[in-house]
Structures are given as structure tokens and as C-alpha cells.
Design a protein around this motif. Structure first.
Motif, PDB file in Angstrom:
ATOM      1  N   PHE A 195      51.892  32.193  42.280  1.00  0.00           N
ATOM      2  CA  PHE A 195      51.114  31.122  41.658  1.00  0.00           C
ATOM      3  C   PHE A 195      49.925  30.687  42.512  1.00  0.00           C
ATOM      4  O   PHE A 195      48.783  30.647  42.051  1.00  0.00           O
ATOM      5  N   TRP A 196      50.175  30.350  43.788  1.00  0.00           N
ATOM      6  CA  TRP A 196      49.116  29.804  44.618  1.00  0.00           C
ATOM      7  C   TRP A 196      48.033  30.829  44.912  1.00  0.00           C
ATOM      8  O   TRP A 196      46.849  30.481  45.020  1.00  0.00           O
ATOM      9  N   ASP A 197      48.411  32.088  45.061  1.00  0.00           N
ATOM     10  CA  ASP A 197      47.405  33.129  45.268  1.00  0.00           C
ATOM     11  C   ASP A 197      46.493  33.245  44.051  1.00  0.00           C
ATOM     12  O   ASP A 197      45.290  33.498  44.190  1.00  0.00           O
ATOM     13  N   ARG A 198      47.056  33.050  42.883  1.00  0.00           N
ATOM     14  CA  ARG A 198      46.232  33.103  41.670  1.00  0.00           C
ATOM     15  C   ARG A 198      45.310  31.899  41.586  1.00  0.00           C
ATOM     16  O   ARG A 198      44.120  32.022  41.286  1.00  0.00           O
ATOM     17  N   VAL A 199      45.870  30.723  41.849  1.00  0.00           N
ATOM     18  CA  VAL A 199      45.094  29.490  41.713  1.00  0.00           C
ATOM     19  C   VAL A 199      43.915  29.469  42.678  1.00  0.00           C
ATOM     20  O   VAL A 199      42.791  29.080  42.312  1.00  0.00           O
ATOM     21  N   PHE A 200      44.135  29.899  43.928  1.00  0.00           N
ATOM     22  CA  PHE A 200      43.095  29.797  44.947  1.00  0.00           C
ATOM     23  C   PHE A 200      42.351  31.114  45.186  1.00  0.00           C
ATOM     24  O   PHE A 200      41.626  31.244  46.177  1.00  0.00           O
ATOM     25  N   GLY A 201      42.536  32.073  44.295  1.00  0.00           N
ATOM     26  CA  GLY A 201      41.742  33.292  44.342  1.00  0.00           C
ATOM     27  C   GLY A 201      42.025  34.213  45.492  1.00  0.00           C
ATOM     28  O   GLY A 201      41.150  34.987  45.907  1.00  0.00           O
ATOM     29  N   SER A 202      43.231  34.161  46.034  1.00  0.00           N
ATOM     30  CA  SER A 202      43.567  35.040  47.158  1.00  0.00           C
ATOM     31  C   SER A 202      44.446  36.209  46.734  1.00  0.00           C
ATOM     32  O   SER A 202      45.013  36.899  47.588  1.00  0.00           O
ATOM     33  N   GLU A 203      44.561  36.433  45.435  1.00  0.00           N
ATOM     34  CA  GLU A 203      45.303  37.603  44.962  1.00  0.00           C
ATOM     35  C   GLU A 203      44.373  38.799  44.924  1.00  0.00           C
ATOM     36  O   GLU A 203      43.238  38.711  44.441  1.00  0.00           O
ATOM     37  N   ASP A 204      44.829  39.920  45.434  1.00  0.00           N
ATOM     38  CA  ASP A 204      44.028  41.126  45.482  1.00  0.00           C
ATOM     39  C   ASP A 204      43.702  41.600  44.064  1.00  0.00           C
ATOM     40  O   ASP A 204      44.606  41.736  43.246  1.00  0.00           O
ATOM     41  N   PRO A 205      42.434  41.850  43.742  1.00  0.00           N
ATOM     42  CA  PRO A 205      42.070  42.270  42.380  1.00  0.00           C
ATOM     43  C   PRO A 205      42.774  43.541  41.935  1.00  0.00           C
ATOM     44  O   PRO A 205      43.141  43.673  40.761  1.00  0.00           O
ATOM     45  N   ALA A 206      42.966  44.486  42.859  1.00  0.00           N
ATOM     46  CA  ALA A 206      43.641  45.732  42.497  1.00  0.00           C
ATOM     47  C   ALA A 206      45.093  45.474  42.122  1.00  0.00           C
ATOM     48  O   ALA A 206      45.623  46.097  41.197  1.00  0.00           O
ATOM     49  N   TYR A 207      45.741  44.566  42.843  1.00  0.00           N
ATOM     50  CA  TYR A 207      47.124  44.235  42.505  1.00  0.00           C
ATOM     51  C   TYR A 207      47.189  43.546  41.158  1.00  0.00           C
ATOM     52  O   TYR A 207      48.057  43.840  40.339  1.00  0.00           O
ATOM     53  N   ALA A 208      46.254  42.624  40.908  1.00  0.00           N
ATOM     54  CA  ALA A 208      46.223  41.931  39.624  1.00  0.00           C
ATOM     55  C   ALA A 208      46.014  42.921  38.484  1.00  0.00           C
ATOM     56  O   ALA A 208      46.640  42.810  37.422  1.00  0.00           O
ATOM     57  N   ALA A 209      45.165  43.911  38.698  1.00  0.00           N
ATOM     58  CA  ALA A 209      44.913  44.911  37.655  1.00  0.00           C
ATOM     59  C   ALA A 209      46.147  45.760  37.397  1.00  0.00           C
ATOM     60  O   ALA A 209      46.398  46.185  36.273  1.00  0.00           O
ATOM     61  N   SER A 210      46.941  45.998  38.443  1.00  0.00           N
ATOM     62  CA  SER A 210      48.142  46.826  38.279  1.00  0.00           C
ATOM     63  C   SER A 210      49.200  46.142  37.439  1.00  0.00           C
ATOM     64  O   SER A 210      50.139  46.776  36.960  1.00  0.00           O
ATOM     65  N   LEU A 211      49.073  44.816  37.243  1.00  0.00           N
ATOM     66  CA  LEU A 211      50.040  44.081  36.447  1.00  0.00           C
ATOM     67  C   LEU A 211      49.787  44.222  34.956  1.00  0.00           C
ATOM     68  O   LEU A 211      50.632  43.868  34.143  1.00  0.00           O
ATOM     69  N   GLN A 212      48.604  44.726  34.586  1.00  0.00           N
ATOM     70  CA  GLN A 212      48.281  44.850  33.177  1.00  0.00           C
ATOM     71  C   GLN A 212      49.038  46.015  32.566  1.00  0.00           C
ATOM     72  O   GLN A 212      49.070  47.110  33.128  1.00  0.00           O
ATOM     73  N   PRO A 213      49.678  45.816  31.411  1.00  0.00           N
ATOM     74  CA  PRO A 213      50.357  46.914  30.739  1.00  0.00           C
ATOM     75  C   PRO A 213      49.381  48.040  30.431  1.00  0.00           C
ATOM     76  O   PRO A 213      48.177  47.811  30.237  1.00  0.00           O
ATOM     77  N   ALA A 214      49.898  49.250  30.389  1.00  0.00           N
ATOM     78  CA  ALA A 214      49.047  50.412  30.148  1.00  0.00           C
ATOM     79  C   ALA A 214      48.271  50.297  28.851  1.00  0.00           C
ATOM     80  O   ALA A 214      47.140  50.750  28.723  1.00  0.00           O
ATOM     81  N   ALA A 215      48.862  49.652  27.835  1.00  0.00           N
ATOM     82  CA  ALA A 215      48.222  49.525  26.535  1.00  0.00           C
ATOM     83  C   ALA A 215      46.989  48.657  26.608  1.00  0.00           C
ATOM     84  O   ALA A 215      46.088  48.742  25.766  1.00  0.00           O
ATOM     85  N   GLU A 216      46.896  47.786  27.628  1.00  0.00           N
ATOM     86  CA  GLU A 216      45.765  46.878  27.722  1.00  0.00           C
ATOM     87  C   GLU A 216      44.603  47.484  28.478  1.00  0.00           C
ATOM     88  O   GLU A 216      43.516  46.921  28.512  1.00  0.00           O
ATOM     89  N   VAL A 217      44.819  48.626  29.112  1.00  0.00           N
ATOM     90  CA  VAL A 217      43.762  49.258  29.891  1.00  0.00           C
ATOM     91  C   VAL A 217      42.911  50.113  28.976  1.00  0.00           C
ATOM     92  O   VAL A 217      43.406  51.038  28.332  1.00  0.00           O
ATOM     93  N   ARG A 218      41.636  49.800  28.889  1.00  0.00           N
ATOM     94  CA  ARG A 218      40.737  50.515  28.010  1.00  0.00           C
ATOM     95  C   ARG A 218      40.191  51.770  28.687  1.00  0.00           C
ATOM     96  O   ARG A 218      40.023  51.791  29.896  1.00  0.00           O
ATOM     97  N   PRO A 219      39.910  52.806  27.900  1.00  0.00           N
ATOM     98  CA  PRO A 219      39.345  54.019  28.480  1.00  0.00           C
ATOM     99  C   PRO A 219      38.033  53.710  29.199  1.00  0.00           C
ATOM    100  O   PRO A 219      37.195  52.957  28.702  1.00  0.00           O
ATOM    101  N   GLY A 220      37.874  54.308  30.378  1.00  0.00           N
ATOM    102  CA  GLY A 220      36.646  54.115  31.121  1.00  0.00           C
ATOM    103  C   GLY A 220      36.625  52.895  31.999  1.00  0.00           C
ATOM    104  O   GLY A 220      35.621  52.615  32.653  1.00  0.00           O
ATOM    105  N   THR A 221      37.741  52.071  32.012  1.00  0.00           N
ATOM    106  CA  THR A 221      37.783  50.868  32.845  1.00  0.00           C
ATOM    107  C   THR A 221      38.668  51.102  34.033  1.00  0.00           C
ATOM    108  O   THR A 221      39.477  52.001  34.033  1.00  0.00           O
TER     109      THR A 221
END
Length: 221
Positions: A195-221
Motif C-alpha cells: 500500500f505505502w509503496d503505491r501511495v508514495f510512488g516507490s513501487e518499481d514500475p516494472a513490478y507494477a506492470a507484472s501485476l497486470q493480467p496477460a489479457a490486459e497487456v496490449r500488443p506492442g506495449t
């Protein structure tokens, strides 16, 4: 806990210099937490804590509620102090020892510099003086803290990266989440929850992206 986990998962690997340093710091931290325990018991004998051993049928619900409340408070306290310790003026004195291991192992779990161990132990002393807690609740908190710390330091070589893709990975900190912190010191400061890493922007963007389900990842992104 750290020794058992290391024997179970790393027993075939020779102990490195960083592991020996982690063990040394862990022993010092153990002494600090033991002293904090003695302080708590002394304060309790003097009637200055809110620890108790009575459970009433009509207030049983307070046990899990107080347990969760302490974890939430500890998580916020740890995030704030942990991030503060990464300030260049404090890092060398308060937190550098914990980062001697770029690749964490179970022995890294409580490899605190003595001053950092004191700060974390002060939370336990403060919480028993401010919040009414059953001894069982305090024991549950200490057990959770120990097990969680060991699990979070298992490292990526031992535990695969499946956990972030589980729904729990959105909310709970696991070894993949914390291993990033040992590689990128400016990211992932939490203890239990993301929670706190999200609120204060200290969560790694790559880790945050890895949490997205495969269906939500668009081609080319």
C-alpha cells in the motif's frame, strides 16, 4: 528461523563473506530485541504496559482486530523509518549493513545495524504501552514478523517469480517484491503490504506492470 531456512534452501552452497556479515549483524540484532523484551517485561511488572492475559467471550473479536491493527501500524512505521534510513546522511549509520547482501538470503532478514535494530525494537515497546494487547496477540505479531522477514529474503534464486502474478501479489509483499529493493535501493520500502509503496510512488514500475493480467497487456506495449 533464518538458520533453518538457510539450511533447507542453501545448504549446498558455501557460506559467502556477505552471509557471515549478515550472521554477525543478526546476532547483534538479537541482543537488541532481547533487551527490548526485557524492557517490556519490566514495564509490564510495573504496570506500565497494556498487555493482559484475559479473554472474555464477549470481546473475542478484539484479538484478530488488534492483531491486524498492530500489523498495519508496524507496516506504516517500518515504511517511514526504512525510507528515512535510505537518506544519504543516515544510510551509512543506520542501514548500510542490511544492504551488504545484494542478493538476500534468510540470514539477511534481521541483519540490522544496531541503531536500526533499536529503532525497530522501540516500536514494540511503544505499541504495548499504547494499545491493549493479549499476550497471544503479541506472540502472533512477533511470529508473523519473523516468518515474513525470512520469506521476503529468500531471494529470486530460490523462489520463482510466480507470486507477483497472483492476486495476493497486488497487496502483500513477497520475496520478488523485496529482492528488487536490494537491487534498487530507492524502491520498495514496505514490510507487509504494498500500500505505502503505491501511495508514495516507490513501487518499481516494472513490478507494477507484472501485476497486470496477460489479457490486459496490449500488443506492442
Amino acid at each position: 528461523m533464518a538458520g533453518f531456512a538457510h539450511w533447507l534452501l542453501y545448504h549446498r552452497k558455501p557460506a559467502s563473506l556477505s552471509i557471515r556479515k549478515d550472521i554477525h549483524l543478526s546476532i547483534l540484532s538479537t541482543g537488541v530485541f532481547a533487551l527490548a523484551t526485557a524492557v517490556i517485561m519490566t514495564l509490564h511488572e510495573q504496570g506500565w504496559t497494556k498487555l493482559h492475559s484475559q479473554i472474555r467471550p464477549e470481546t473475542w473479536w478484539y484479538l484478530p482486530l488488534s492483531y491486524l491493527a498492530v500489523l498495519l501500524l508496524q507496516d506504516a512505521y517500518f515504511y517511514a523509518t526504512h525510507r528515512l534510513f535510505h537518506h544519504p546522511r543516515l544510510f551509512v549509520w543506520m542501514h548500510q549493513g542490511h544492504h551488504l547482501s545484494r542478493q538476500p538470503t534468510p540470514w539477511t532478514s534481521f541483519a540490522f545495524d544496531p541503531l536500526e535494530a533499536v529503532v525497530q525494537a522501540l516500536f514494540l515497546i511503544g505499541v504495548v504501552m499504547l494499545i491493549p494487547l493479549h499476550f497471544v496477540t503479541l506472540l502472533a505479531v512477533l511470529t508473523t514478523m519473523t516468518v515474513w522477514a525470512v520469506v521476503n529474503h529468500l531471494g529470486l534464486e530460490v523462489l520463482p517469480l510466480h507470486f507477483p502474478h497472483h492476486w495476493l501479489g497486488r497487496w502483500l509483499i513477497g520475496p520478488a517484491h523485496h529482492s528488487i529493493h536490494h537491487r534498487r535501493h530507492g524502491k520498495h520500502f514496505g514490510l507487509y503490504f504494498t500500500f505505502w509503496d503505491r501511495v508514495f510512488g516507490s513501487e518499481d514500475p516494472a513490478y507494477a506492470a507484472s501485476l497486470q493480467p496477460a489479457a490486459e497487456v496490449r500488443p506492442g506495449t
